[in-house]
Design a protein around this motif. Structure first.
Motif: not given
Length: 95
Positions: A70-71, A81-85, A89-90
């Motif tokens: 869960i992020v 923010e999503i791009s950073k996550l 994650n990568l």
């Protein structure tokens, strides 16, 4: 289900819980914008039932899960923010 294939080797499974509520729809829109810019393999699944909420112990929707972690929950993340996550994650998967 949304499959996006760009780079070989990079693969993230994303689950969006609560995409059928107003904030979930906003999060989905931001998520799709972020995915358009990222060059990774992504498998997006939308989950909109109580069973899935209980499975992941989600208290507030919308919730975003990446590779079973869960992020975010209970808020609408921005595209940035999503791009950073996704990037985080990568790198965590590569280690």
């Amino acid at each position: 289900m949304y499959d996006r294939n760009k780079k070989g080797g990079d693969n993230i499974e994303i689950k969006l819980i609560g995409s059928n509520c107003s904030n979930g729809m906003k999060l989905k829109r931001e998520l799709k914008r972020a995915l358009e810019k990222e060059e990774v393999d992504v498998r997006l699944t939308e989950l909109n039932n109580e069973k899935e909420k209980r499975k992941y112990n989600i208290q507030n929707t919308p919730a975003l899960i990446m590779n079973d972690a869960i992020v975010s929950q209970g808020k609408v993340l921005s595209e940035r923010e999503i791009s950073k996550l996704i990037t985080q994650n990568l790198y965590s998967n590569a280690a």
